[in-house]
Design an enzyme around this catalytic site. Structure first.
Site, PDB file in Angstrom:
ATOM      1  N   GLU A 184     108.342 -39.211 -49.507  1.00  0.00           N
ATOM      2  CA  GLU A 184     107.317 -39.897 -48.704  1.00  0.00           C
ATOM      3  C   GLU A 184     106.610 -38.787 -47.857  1.00  0.00           C
ATOM      4  OE1 GLU A 184     107.244 -42.583 -44.640  1.00  0.00           O
ATOM      5  OE2 GLU A 184     109.298 -42.309 -45.640  1.00  0.00           O
ATOM      6  N   ASP A 228     102.531 -38.539 -48.100  1.00  0.00           N
ATOM      7  CA  ASP A 228     101.432 -38.809 -46.963  1.00  0.00           C
ATOM      8  C   ASP A 228     100.359 -37.982 -47.073  1.00  0.00           C
ATOM      9  OD1 ASP A 228     100.916 -40.311 -44.539  1.00  0.00           O
ATOM     10  OD2 ASP A 228     101.362 -38.131 -43.938  1.00  0.00           O
ATOM     11  N   ASP A 276     105.936 -46.815 -47.559  1.00  0.00           N
ATOM     12  CA  ASP A 276     106.711 -45.737 -47.660  1.00  0.00           C
ATOM     13  C   ASP A 276     107.199 -45.389 -49.201  1.00  0.00           C
ATOM     14  OD1 ASP A 276     106.363 -45.473 -45.004  1.00  0.00           O
ATOM     15  OD2 ASP A 276     108.449 -46.023 -44.450  1.00  0.00           O
ATOM     16  N   GLU A 278     103.917 -43.875 -51.051  1.00  0.00           N
ATOM     17  CA  GLU A 278     103.777 -42.539 -50.602  1.00  0.00           C
ATOM     18  C   GLU A 278     104.716 -41.562 -51.457  1.00  0.00           C
ATOM     19  OE1 GLU A 278     101.805 -42.956 -46.268  1.00  0.00           O
ATOM     20  OE2 GLU A 278     103.991 -42.713 -46.334  1.00  0.00           O
TER      21      GLU A 278
END
Length: 251
Positions: free
Chosen positions: A64, A68, A137, A140
């Site tokens: 994650e 991101d 999340d 990502e």
């Protein structure tokens, strides 16, 4: 208990049923990954790790983190090439909205990402498969997994079609979904200061935590927000701060 992705701990015993499920997700994403354990890691919520400490499973938190950053780069590159007449501030606004929890959770819901997640029983009962913060999340993390194996170009090819409609709407209708971005613009313009966020408390079990975050401008506390993730709490605090400061400045 191990809840961080470590290569040495990757699973090699995926069942045929689980492999079939992961391939179904890849079809939806129109991407092919050889390392299914990497995709499995991206779909493993920390609550599942917490309930299976004997398995020493890695959760999706590291992927994650990576995803991101990759997503922000992909969207920034796309906006730079797509909207050649827009200034930096407007590009920043669109990117912030496009990668917001709200948009990412909507994209994740559209592809049914929640159906593929590994959740703890408590999170499952609490509706974790539909929780925006968990879906965002996880998306990502999936982006991070694709990037690790296939690189930036293939990741962009898989992800941009899922975001393009949202990006166009944000641009054409000036939809602002990121309260933190709006607050930053306001405080820089009127106070020449950046807002700062602090977690003042968090409570509840790992799979059902509630975060309390305050936002300050300079040394003055403006608002406090709550959420099921730090991002969600920060957005809530920023929204309340925007309301207060907008009223104050309008007087």
């Amino acid at each position: 208990m191990v809840c961080w992705g470590v290569k040495a701990l990757k699973r090699t015993n995926l069942t045929p049923e689980r492999k079939k499920k992961l391939r179904e997700l890849m079809q939806r994403l129109k991407i092919n990954l050889k390392d299914l354990t990497l995709l499995e890691e991206a779909l493993t919520h920390p609550s599942y790790c917490a309930e299976h400490p004997n398995l020493a499973l890695p959760s999706n938190q590291r992927l994650e983190f990576l995803g991101d950053s990759v997503l922000n780069l992909i969207v920034a590159q796309h906006l730079y090439a797509r909207y050649t007449d827009l200034p930096e501030g407007e590009l920043t606004r669109i990117r912030a909205a496009a990668v917001s929890e709200r948009v990412l959770s909507q994209v994740a819901s559209k592809i049914g990402l929640g159906d593929f997640l590994l959740l703890g029983k408590g999170e499952e009962r609490a509706g974790g498969r539909e929780r925006p913060s968990i879906l965002a999340d996880a998306l990502e993390a999936v982006i991070g997994a694709i990037f690790v194996e296939r690189g930036l170009r293939a990741t962009a090819k898989a992800i941009l079609p899922l975001l393009s409609e949202h990006i166009e709407l944000i641009h054409s209708k000036h939809i602002v979904l990121d309260y933190k971005g709006r607050l930053q613009e306001l405080t820089q313009r009127h106070f020449r200061s950046m807002p700062t966020y602090s977690v003042v408390s968090e409570h509840g079990p790992n799979h059902m935590k509630t975060f309390v975050v305050t936002v300050c401008v300079g040394r003055k506390r403006i608002a406090t927000g709550m959420g099921k993730s730090k991002k969600e709490a920060e957005q809530a605090a920023a929204r309340l701060a925007l309301e207060k400061l907008t009223k104050r400045l309008g007087k």
